[in-house]
Scaffold this active site. Structure first.
Site, PDB file in Angstrom:
ATOM      1  N   HIS A 320      28.241  34.710  27.185  1.00 33.25           N
ATOM      2  CA  HIS A 320      27.509  35.447  26.412  1.00 33.25           C
ATOM      3  C   HIS A 320      29.153  36.157  26.063  1.00 33.25           C
ATOM      4  CE1 HIS A 320      26.037  39.400  25.029  1.00 33.25           C
ATOM      5  NE2 HIS A 320      27.007  40.016  25.377  1.00 33.25           N
ATOM      6  N   ALA A 321      29.577  37.182  25.182  1.00 30.32           N
ATOM      7  CA  ALA A 321      30.581  37.152  24.006  1.00 30.32           C
ATOM      8  C   ALA A 321      31.635  38.109  25.452  1.00 30.32           C
ATOM      9  CB  ALA A 321      31.200  37.606  23.081  1.00 30.32           C
ATOM     10  N   HIS A 350      34.812  42.275  16.933  1.00 27.57           N
ATOM     11  CA  HIS A 350      33.668  43.211  17.657  1.00 27.57           C
ATOM     12  C   HIS A 350      34.886  42.966  18.850  1.00 27.57           C
ATOM     13  CE1 HIS A 350      31.402  45.530  20.261  1.00 27.57           C
ATOM     14  NE2 HIS A 350      31.714  44.454  21.030  1.00 27.57           N
ATOM     15  N   GLU A 351      35.121  41.853  18.992  1.00 25.89           N
ATOM     16  CA  GLU A 351      35.601  41.427  20.163  1.00 25.89           C
ATOM     17  C   GLU A 351      37.210  41.994  19.836  1.00 25.89           C
ATOM     18  OE1 GLU A 351      32.492  40.886  22.421  1.00 25.89           O
ATOM     19  OE2 GLU A 351      34.627  41.068  23.383  1.00 25.89           O
ATOM     20  N   HIS A 354      38.469  45.735  20.998  1.00 24.66           N
ATOM     21  CA  HIS A 354      38.088  45.290  22.112  1.00 24.66           C
ATOM     22  C   HIS A 354      39.663  45.306  22.815  1.00 24.66           C
ATOM     23  CE1 HIS A 354      34.228  46.698  23.358  1.00 24.66           C
ATOM     24  NE2 HIS A 354      33.763  45.673  22.947  1.00 24.66           N
ATOM     25  N   GLU A 378      32.570  50.065  21.836  1.00 24.16           N
ATOM     26  CA  GLU A 378      31.891  49.102  20.936  1.00 24.16           C
ATOM     27  C   GLU A 378      32.321  49.315  19.540  1.00 24.16           C
ATOM     28  OE1 GLU A 378      31.453  47.726  24.715  1.00 24.16           O
ATOM     29  OE2 GLU A 378      31.225  46.413  22.125  1.00 24.16           O
ATOM     30  N   HIS A 481      22.877  41.904  29.025  1.00 24.85           N
ATOM     31  CA  HIS A 481      23.413  42.952  29.797  1.00 24.85           C
ATOM     32  C   HIS A 481      22.274  43.785  31.018  1.00 24.85           C
ATOM     33  CE1 HIS A 481      24.924  43.313  25.802  1.00 24.85           C
ATOM     34  NE2 HIS A 481      25.500  43.736  26.401  1.00 24.85           N
ATOM     35  N   TYR A 491      26.223  50.938  22.886  1.00 25.93           N
ATOM     36  CA  TYR A 491      26.366  50.796  21.912  1.00 25.93           C
ATOM     37  C   TYR A 491      25.339  51.227  20.768  1.00 25.93           C
ATOM     38  CZ  TYR A 491      27.299  46.412  24.431  1.00 25.93           C
ATOM     39  OH  TYR A 491      28.274  45.208  25.042  1.00 25.93           O
TER      40      TYR A 491
END
Ligand code: SLC
Ligand code: ZN
Length: 594
Positions: A320-321, A350-351, A354, A378, A481, A491
């Site tokens: 999971h990323a 998305h990553e 962060h 997020e 999650h 999210y």
């Protein structure tokens, strides 16, 4: 005196900050080693380090709470003490903390190593979620194959977690109460610093729900056309295994079945990415270049040497990323089992969002090195991804032919494909934490875990299990999650505020003018725009130093979550969908057993 206390408090905090960044580094290293190589030894070392960290945190917490900080006059000092005065699960006695950590590690290990047997080749029992099962759920159009994969995954993952989860809930609530919260749900919600947060979320859902129902009705009609009336009855919830995603949380993978005007170019440029020989490395480099093109910060060398951007061979790892901040101001990493697809290209952004936040607030004291709230963290990457995915940008970077038409039909196709990702997601995100809030506050007993899950799945998402369910199942655990104990309403927040950020950055970049129809919001691409980058960067450097409405105001001028940017973006589609469903005589909504 208060003044003397505040001076002493400042001194204490600077020493504490230095020691806690070192402890944070060691804890992250141990967690990274386990997540990238799941073995008993790595799990033992991770647990050992978490106990060392817990002792340190407990000692620090005693010192912090020995200060009479509430009357402090310095608002910044007071905010730091307020944030540091919550110890978290480390408040548990060591034997219970060990049990708490072990249940979560056990669930994450079950989830990350679960395998199923192939439907077409029953001898092949080595299918992992990443990539084999995910690919099947995305691409197969065979009703029974999808049912097999869905049922097997739920059995091999969530189905093996129920006892662990019950134990986790008990210990997590005990820790929450030791921190003066009524239960874990209340403990999680402190992050949003608002007495009306749950009401605000419900209000946003009520605003979005009519549009969701229209999309649901339209997609159900298209699925019925493909699978038949008996498989997809038109006034019932949609079977959960037909939406192109294991959890029916985003429906973009069935765009080929539902696109309004087939034959027009799809924004799924995966084939072109493969044709051009894209690699995960290239995907990350392109994402970084989008950020730096706006004047945002580049990743340091440690990012490229430390990250894992492809699934490791011969090891079990958490695929999971995730994005990691090692608390030393220079070691930042992503771990992602990246596939060369458009979907993963968006996840890369998305990553990287962060990572950008980590870089922007790295000089703040550790206590402030966090998102303004978890939804902000997020939303960063997704806000930029809305620009990256536009036909304008895809043409700019050579993934879409410049002659691709941008007429009204192409617009509807584009907005529908985006709606399949962004609108379908809201009810899923909502129930992921609604279910847990209900479990944590005791209104749902473990004897009704699965029944309540499917009640919420039907009520909010309008989907239904493809196979009969009972309390022998534990379907919530089939989602990362819940297995890994990661809060999820972040999210939901992100999917609202990312449109507020996108709209504001588009206006700053001169890419969108509400009064100029030739510049619709959904075509805005702020690539290379330094003013937009400066505005976003200024908010990111704030970290968690100010209450999130101030961070929101820094980007949008508003101080609240507001779904109107989201509605503005999709307006052309909403009008089209309502008309289409009426024309088709499609019933909107579903009969619910509940
Ligand atoms: C990509 C991540 C890591 Se923070 C993720 O978990 N996301 C991104 C969007 C929704 C949620 C999910 O996959 O369920
Ligand atoms: Zn994320």
């Amino acid at each position: 005196t208060i003044v003397e206390d505040e001076a002493l408090a400042r001194e204490y905090l600077s020493a504490h900050n230095y020691k806690s960044s070192d402890m944070c580094y060691k804890t992250n290293v141990a967690e990274w080693k386990f997540a990238s190589d799941i073995t008993d030894e790595k799990e033992r070392l991770k647990l050992e380090q978490s106990l060392v960290a817990a002792r340190f945190e407990k000692e620090a917490w005693k010192n912090i709470t020995s200060f009479n900080w509430k009357p402090f006059t310095d608002p910044d000092l007071k905010r730091k003490f307020k944030l540091l005065s919550v110890l978290g699960p480390s408040a548990l006695p060591e034997d219970k903390l060990t049990q708490y950590r072990k249940t979560i590690d056990a669930m994450e290990k079950i989830y990350s190593t679960a395998k199923i047997c192939s439907f077409t080749n029953p001898g092949d029992c080595g299918m992992n979620l990443d990539p084999e099962i995910t690919e099947k759920m995305s691409k197969s159009r065979n009703f029974d194959e999808l049912k097999h994969v869905w049922q097997q995954w739920h059995e091999q993952s969530g189905g093996k977690m129920r006892d662990h989860y019950e134990k986790f809930v008990e210990l997590s609530n005990e820790a929450a109460r030791m921190n003066n919260f009524s239960d874990t749900g209340a403990y999680w919600l402190r992050n949003y610093e608002s007495d009306t947060f749950k009401e605000d979320i419900e209000g946003l859902w009520q605003t979005i729900k009519p549009f969701y129902l229209q999309l649901h009705a339209y997609v159900r009609a298209k699925l019925r056309a493909h699978y038949g009336e008996d498989k997809v009855p038109n006034n019932q919830p949609i079977p959960a295994h037909l939406l192109g995603n294991m959890w029916a949380q985003s429906w973009g993978n069935i765009d080929d079945l539902v696109t309004p005007y087939p034959g027009k170019t799809s924004i799924d440029v995966t084939p072109e990415m493969l044709k051009q020989g894209y690699t995960p490395k290239k995907m990350f480099e392109m994402s970084e270049e989008f950020f730096t093109s706006m004047g945002l910060l580049p990743t340091p060398p440690e990012f490229w040497s430390g990250s894992i951007i492809e699934k490791l061979v011969g090891k079990e790892m958490v695929c999971h990323a995730s994005a990691w901040d090692f608390c030393n101001g220079k070691d930042f990493r992503i771990k992602q089992c990246t596939k060369v697809t458009m979907e993963d290209f968006i996840v890369v952004h998305h990553e990287m969002g962060h990572i950008q936040y980590f870089l922007q607030y790295k000089n703040l004291p550790l206590v402030y090195r966090d998102g303004a709230n978890s939804g902000f963290h997020e939303a960063v990457g997704d806000s930029l991804a809305l620009s990256v995915q536009t036909t304008k940008h895809l043409k700019e970077i050579g993934l879409l032919d410049k002659s691709t038409p941008q007429d009204q039909e192409a617009t509807i196709n584009y907005l529908l494909a985006t709606a399949l990702e962004k609108i379908a997601f809201f009810p899923f995100a909502y129930i992921m934490d609604k279910w847990r809030w209900d479990v944590f506050d005791g209104s749902v007993k473990s004897t009704d875990y699965n029944g309540h899950w499917w009640k919420l799945r039907e009520k909010y998402q309008g989907i239904r299990s493809p196979v009969t369910r009972s309390e022998n199942d534990f379907d919530p655990g089939a989602k990362y999650h819940i297995a890994a104990n990661v809060e999820y309403i972040r999210y939901f927040v992100s999917f609202v505020i990312q449109f507020q950020f996108y709209k504001s950055l588009c206006m700053t970049a001169g890419q969108y003018d509400p009064h100029n129809p030739s510049q619709p919001l959904h075509e805005c691409d702020f690539y290379r725009n330094k003013e937009a980058g400066a505005k976003l960067g200024a908010m990111l450097t704030m970290g968690a130093s100010r209450p999130w409405p101030e961070a929101m105001r820094a980007v949008t001028g508003q101080d609240r979550m507001d779904a109107s940017a989201f509605r503005e973006y999709f307006k052309p589609l909403e009008v089209w969908l309502i008309a289409k469903n009426k024309e088709l005589g499609e019933p909107v909504g579903w009969d619910s057993d509940q």
